[in-house]
Design an enzyme around this catalytic site. Structure first.
Site, PDB file in Angstrom:
ATOM      1  N   LYS A   1     -16.519  79.916  22.839  1.00 24.11           N
ATOM      2  CA  LYS A   1     -17.941  79.698  23.171  1.00 24.11           C
ATOM      3  C   LYS A   1     -18.341  80.591  24.342  1.00 24.11           C
ATOM      4  O   LYS A   1     -18.442  80.129  25.485  1.00 24.11           O
ATOM      5  CB  LYS A   1     -18.181  78.205  23.474  1.00 24.11           C
ATOM      6  CG  LYS A   1     -19.644  77.791  23.378  1.00 24.11           C
ATOM      7  CD  LYS A   1     -19.749  76.289  23.272  1.00 24.11           C
ATOM      8  CE  LYS A   1     -21.179  75.773  23.392  1.00 24.11           C
ATOM      9  NZ  LYS A   1     -22.109  76.274  22.421  1.00 24.11           N
TER      10      LYS A   1
ATOM     11  N   GLU B   1     -22.827  79.734  10.036  1.00 31.03           N
ATOM     12  CA  GLU B   1     -23.432  78.621  10.791  1.00 31.03           C
ATOM     13  C   GLU B   1     -24.838  79.012  11.217  1.00 31.03           C
ATOM     14  O   GLU B   1     -25.309  80.118  10.919  1.00 31.03           O
ATOM     15  CB  GLU B   1     -22.560  78.245  11.996  1.00 31.03           C
ATOM     16  CG  GLU B   1     -22.325  79.393  12.951  1.00 31.03           C
ATOM     17  CD  GLU B   1     -21.295  79.096  14.038  1.00 31.03           C
ATOM     18  OE1 GLU B   1     -21.117  77.940  14.430  1.00 31.03           O
ATOM     19  OE2 GLU B   1     -20.672  80.064  14.525  1.00 31.03           O
TER      20      GLU B   1
HETATM   21  N1  PDD Z   1     -24.717  75.455  20.767  1.00 31.38           N
HETATM   22  N2  PDD Z   1     -22.300  76.786  16.497  1.00 31.38           N
HETATM   23  C1  PDD Z   1     -22.813  77.552  17.474  1.00 31.38           C
HETATM   24  C2  PDD Z   1     -22.851  79.013  17.287  1.00 31.38           C
HETATM   25  C3  PDD Z   1     -23.306  76.948  18.651  1.00 31.38           C
HETATM   26  O1  PDD Z   1     -23.809  77.706  19.633  1.00 31.38           O
HETATM   27  C4  PDD Z   1     -23.264  75.530  18.774  1.00 31.38           C
HETATM   28  C5  PDD Z   1     -23.750  74.819  20.009  1.00 31.38           C
HETATM   29  C6  PDD Z   1     -22.717  74.780  17.709  1.00 31.38           C
HETATM   30  C7  PDD Z   1     -22.621  73.279  17.775  1.00 31.38           C
HETATM   31  O2  PDD Z   1     -21.643  72.870  18.712  1.00 31.38           O
HETATM   32  P1  PDD Z   1     -21.750  71.456  19.450  1.00 31.38           P
HETATM   33  O3  PDD Z   1     -21.847  70.424  18.379  1.00 31.38           O
HETATM   34  O4  PDD Z   1     -20.496  71.364  20.210  1.00 31.38           O
HETATM   35  O5  PDD Z   1     -22.986  71.489  20.308  1.00 31.38           O
HETATM   36  C8  PDD Z   1     -22.236  75.445  16.592  1.00 31.38           C
HETATM   37  C9  PDD Z   1     -25.221  74.866  21.983  1.00 31.38           C
HETATM   38  C10 PDD Z   1     -25.878  73.556  21.786  1.00 31.38           C
HETATM   39  C11 PDD Z   1     -26.094  75.886  22.694  1.00 31.38           C
HETATM   40  O6  PDD Z   1     -25.702  77.039  22.702  1.00 31.38           O
HETATM   41  O7  PDD Z   1     -27.137  75.524  23.264  1.00 31.38           O
END
Ligand code: PDD
Length: 285
Positions: A147, A179
């Site tokens: 991330k 995604e």
């Molecule tokens: N984003 N895929 C991507 C590319 C993401 O950036 C995110 C989350 C998710 C979902 O992950 P989670 O369920 O752990 O939030 C999947 C966050 C919310 C953001 O960048 O604001």
């Protein structure tokens, strides 16, 4: 009153929350982040977020700024001093400050910043209306399981969706959906199977995804962790996304065409309800 930010151990006013121009997060996107949900003043599934943060740092040989216990104490204090009931806590760790050099600097402490965005998450009108998405090629790097703050392409894709009159974009690689720009993507097939891409380097392992798939299994839905094509999505009975900021959100349109009835579907509604009810009862899902 201005918000209180956290910068490397200090709680400071927004206007005093500053980092160096030489911070590697700024120069190289050499930083990782987490977004945790705050509901009724409590951080939801935060331990899972910190575990993923640890993994992101370790994949990049980045040292942790402090222990998880110290991070949690700082997060809790930030929620408290800002008096926030509902919203998002953003946390970013960068490799630190060093003169510009592609090689990782030796003996440099990582830096950590945090801030809170107050937001209405429970009563989000999009849950009633559903989202419209467009498809775009997935042009991101190949370690999307980490991330990182390298979010320019997802930002471009989100903007392309808004310019096309849609809400978000689903990214497609080799004919298959990876995604959403900042969320995981799901369809419900004609025979009521929930399909979402398997984990790997191609997508982020969503914390909400893990919770949702567990709730889906507990509700006796069949879950298939396999990639799906745009054609499969177009003929699905419903579709939805998940993330810490949206929980579960129905997707009702893809590239201008309605999915299923073109209205939010029952599976997404059920999973959203279970997610919210559970999150209001306990912090670790
Ligand atoms: N984003 N895929 C991507 C590319 C993401 O950036 C995110 C989350 C998710 C979902 O992950 P989670 O369920 O752990 O939030 C999947 C966050 C919310 C953001 O960048 O604001």
């Amino acid at each position: 009153m201005s918000r209180v930010f956290y910068v490397n151990g200090d709680f400071v006013a927004e206007e005093d929350a500053k980092i160096s121009v030489l911070d590697r997060g700024f120069l190289f996107a050499d930083a990782v982040y987490e977004v945790s949900t705050i509901l009724r003043g409590k951080l939801i599934d935060n331990n899972a977020h910190l575990k993923r943060l640890g993994r992101s740092m370790s994949e990049l040989s980045m040292s942790a700024p402090c222990s998880d216990e110290a991070i949690i104490a700082a997060q809790k204090r930030l929620v408290e001093v800002n008096g926030v009931d509902e919203g998002l806590l953003y946390l970013q760790v960068s490799r630190g400050v060093a003169d510009r050099d592609f090689a990782y600097p030796a003996n440099v402490d990582s830096s950590m910043v945090m801030f809170i965005q107050e937001k209405n998450l429970l009563n989000n009108p999009a849950a009633e209306k559903g989202l419209s998405v467009i498809s775009v090629p997935d042009l991101r790097w190949q370690r999307r399981d980490i991330k990182t703050v390298g979010l320019l392409y997802p930002s471009m894709a989100k903007q392309a969706a808004l310019s096309a009159g849609a809400d978000d974009a689903w990214m497609v690689e080799d004919g298959l959906v990876t995604e959403g720009t900042s969320n995981n993507a799901y369809i419900v097939t004609a025979n009521q199977e929930i399909k979402t891409r398997h984990l790997g380097n191609e997508i982020l392992s969503g914390i909400t995804r893990t919770a949702i798939l567990k709730f889906a299994q507990e509700s006796h839905y069949k879950v298939v962790e396999e990639p799906f094509s745009l054609e499969e999505a177009a003929s699905a009975s419903e579709a939805f996304i998940s993330s810490a900021s949206t929980f579960v959100m129905p997707v009702v349109k893809l590239d201008g065409q309605p999915i299923g009835t073109g209205t939010p579907g029952p599976v997404a509604a059920h999973l959203r309800k279970v997610y919210i009810e559970t999150a209001l009862q306990r912090e670790d899902l």
